[in-house]
Design a protein around this motif. Sequence first.
Motif, PDB file in Angstrom:
ATOM      1  N   VAL A  14      44.604  77.769 -25.531  1.00 23.67           N
ATOM      2  CA  VAL A  14      43.202  77.901 -25.148  1.00 23.67           C
ATOM      3  C   VAL A  14      42.802  79.370 -25.233  1.00 23.67           C
ATOM      4  N   ILE A  15      41.805  79.684 -26.077  1.00 27.90           N
ATOM      5  CA  ILE A  15      41.345  81.067 -26.208  1.00 27.90           C
ATOM      6  C   ILE A  15      40.029  81.306 -25.491  1.00 27.90           C
ATOM      7  N   ALA A  16      39.357  80.221 -25.089  1.00 27.62           N
ATOM      8  CA  ALA A  16      38.106  80.356 -24.341  1.00 27.62           C
ATOM      9  C   ALA A  16      37.821  79.052 -23.616  1.00 27.62           C
ATOM     10  N   LYS A  17      37.099  79.168 -22.506  1.00 24.69           N
ATOM     11  CA  LYS A  17      36.705  78.000 -21.723  1.00 24.69           C
ATOM     12  C   LYS A  17      35.236  78.154 -21.358  1.00 24.69           C
ATOM     13  N   VAL A  18      34.438  77.176 -21.749  1.00 25.16           N
ATOM     14  CA  VAL A  18      32.998  77.240 -21.506  1.00 25.16           C
ATOM     15  C   VAL A  18      32.619  76.179 -20.481  1.00 25.16           C
ATOM     16  N   VAL A  52      38.262  75.838 -25.985  1.00 29.79           N
ATOM     17  CA  VAL A  52      38.338  76.289 -27.371  1.00 29.79           C
ATOM     18  C   VAL A  52      39.786  76.659 -27.656  1.00 29.79           C
ATOM     19  N   ARG A  53      40.364  76.006 -28.676  1.00 26.44           N
ATOM     20  CA  ARG A  53      41.777  76.181 -28.974  1.00 26.44           C
ATOM     21  C   ARG A  53      41.964  76.610 -30.431  1.00 26.44           C
ATOM     22  N   THR A  54      43.119  77.180 -30.732  1.00 27.88           N
ATOM     23  CA  THR A  54      43.418  77.581 -32.096  1.00 27.88           C
ATOM     24  C   THR A  54      44.516  76.704 -32.695  1.00 27.88           C
ATOM     25  N   ASP A  55      44.340  76.399 -33.973  1.00 30.73           N
ATOM     26  CA  ASP A  55      45.372  75.833 -34.856  1.00 30.73           C
ATOM     27  C   ASP A  55      45.672  74.352 -34.681  1.00 30.73           C
ATOM     28  N   GLN A  56      45.620  73.813 -33.486  1.00 33.10           N
ATOM     29  CA  GLN A  56      45.873  72.392 -33.284  1.00 33.10           C
ATOM     30  C   GLN A  56      45.198  71.927 -31.996  1.00 33.10           C
ATOM     31  N   LYS A  57      45.108  70.588 -31.847  1.00 29.41           N
ATOM     32  CA  LYS A  57      44.319  70.069 -30.726  1.00 29.41           C
ATOM     33  C   LYS A  57      44.914  70.404 -29.368  1.00 29.41           C
ATOM     34  N   ASP A  58      46.217  70.638 -29.314  1.00 33.84           N
ATOM     35  CA  ASP A  58      46.837  71.071 -28.056  1.00 33.84           C
ATOM     36  C   ASP A  58      47.269  72.528 -28.150  1.00 33.84           C
ATOM     37  N   SER A  61      40.202  92.244 -36.224  1.00 33.51           N
ATOM     38  CA  SER A  61      39.858  92.606 -34.847  1.00 33.51           C
ATOM     39  C   SER A  61      39.799  91.417 -33.901  1.00 33.51           C
ATOM     40  N   GLY A  62      39.606  90.208 -34.431  1.00 31.91           N
ATOM     41  CA  GLY A  62      39.456  89.057 -33.561  1.00 31.91           C
ATOM     42  C   GLY A  62      38.075  89.002 -32.940  1.00 31.91           C
ATOM     43  N   ALA A  91      39.986  85.405 -25.788  1.00 33.44           N
ATOM     44  CA  ALA A  91      41.181  86.239 -25.839  1.00 33.44           C
ATOM     45  C   ALA A  91      41.333  86.731 -27.278  1.00 33.44           C
ATOM     46  N   SER A  92      40.762  87.885 -27.566  1.00 33.81           N
ATOM     47  CA  SER A  92      40.658  88.358 -28.944  1.00 33.81           C
ATOM     48  C   SER A  92      42.009  88.561 -29.616  1.00 33.81           C
ATOM     49  N   ARG A  93      43.018  88.879 -28.844  1.00 33.70           N
ATOM     50  CA  ARG A  93      44.326  89.119 -29.448  1.00 33.70           C
ATOM     51  C   ARG A  93      44.899  87.850 -30.083  1.00 33.70           C
ATOM     52  N   ASP A  94      44.367  86.700 -29.695  1.00 35.00           N
ATOM     53  CA  ASP A  94      44.870  85.442 -30.228  1.00 35.00           C
ATOM     54  C   ASP A  94      44.012  84.892 -31.370  1.00 35.00           C
TER      55      ASP A  94
END
Length: 509
Positions: free
Chosen positions: A386-390, A377-383, A358-359, A406-409
């Motif tokens: 972006v899935i979230a910004k706080v 907040v990023r997935t898989d690598q440092k660049d 579900s993510g 972004a739950s789909r990611d």
Amino acid sequence: MMIGDMNMNDKKILSVIALALILFVNASAQNPISPMGVYIADPSAKVSSDGRLYIYGSLDKVKDVYCSKDYHVLASTNLREWELYRNSFSWKTDLYAPDAVEKDGKYYLYYDVPSGDEYVATSTSPMGPFTGGELIDGPKQIDPNVFIDDDGQAYYFWGQFSGKGAKLNPDMKSIDKTSIVRGLVDEANHHFHEGRYVVKRGDWYYYTFADISRRNRPTCIGYAMSKNPLGPYEYKGVIVDNYGCDPESWNNHGSIVEYNGQWYVLYHRSTHGSRTLRKACIEPISFREDGTIIEAEMTTQGAAGPLSAFARLDAARVCLRSGHCRVRLMEGVTDREELGGIHSGDVAAYKYLDFGESGAKNISIRVKSHLGGTVFVRTDQKDGKVIAKVKVPAHTDWKTLKAKVASRDTKGVHAIWFTFEGKADPQDAIREAEARKKDSEHQDFSGYAKMLEWREVGGEMPAEFANMMNPPKKAESASENAPKKEEKMHVEQTDDYELMQMDWFQFEL
């Protein structure tokens, strides 16, 4: 049997067991396996006849000071929950990296001290307390290791820059000097620096050690292989590299072990922006058909599988970081750590988190911020994406902030990377350039290595070694002559460009 009916020996044993049980703490399933505020380095892993895996290592207590006068022992039955047995052994001087082995119901602890002397203590329990302390005649360097072969013959290994080995006598306290082999591994042919551990798998003997093949510092656990415990050994490569665990990471030291059918590498990571205050970690490893080892990566999950993204994860479990940030104790406590000293441009990674099918919809982070800034907040690598910004406002107290994801990611398993932006420190670029230059400079240990060989073999001291053994003394001030106070842990204070400190984060459905 009632306690009153016990003899004195029974009561002593019961007291030791009770003390161990009182002092144990459970660490979590993730890396590091050393509990927060406890800095166990140089982990030597041994499976005991009781079925548990024990970790013997040196104990750092003060920033920028290697080791201390005490040893603790870690133990586990599943490599996810760990018990800590404090003060398994203490000595009058600092204790460097130890090893331990079980034979005929007795446990032998091998250790070395700053003078180069190497000793053995004994216990009837794998977690100690170990008593005695008999000098082993012959070896006089650092990092003892004992391996017992399939035929029952025990071997003793030691040395820095050049590895030595010999057969142990049946008493397990002395070596057969006629069997000594020098130069089992060395820096020129094997990238050997120090900290060996010998183990057998199938027909192969593996000699693991602190490997100086990358960046001119021994951040790797490397290994060599042989068909004979006393060599010759052929260098094969790197098992794990702790570079990136801390801005000042300098060395590594560990072991490999099979437990419940799976092989693992034990190693350590430094903290607090120092070469010390190192923490034991564990990763699973696998082998190719020819017996060579596939290099493992540093992770947060350790011996476990991917961690639930929906459980709270301590920021101090960071497995890879760059920039100024580092793991350190929270101010005012001795058993809680944070990711602190975070500057603009810093990066922190956590591997690996499982988001399921579900993510995630939200992420919460607990932070304290003196300047304010933004966490990406990023997935898989440092660049990565972006899935979230706080957005983090400046505030002096700890606060929990939430942002949408972004739950789909985030379905499935991912590494999570945090990047931080805010007011930049102009010195960061200079420090980074200096670090790159330092990594490219060759460090010549040949003079020191020759001195160590002379110290062990004996004879008249060459003049060139005089200053290494007895450096000139500076004039002592009145304050230096004053009684020494007990050294305490240094807690780093916030600097002018520290954007924030992070305590934990958690994704939410």
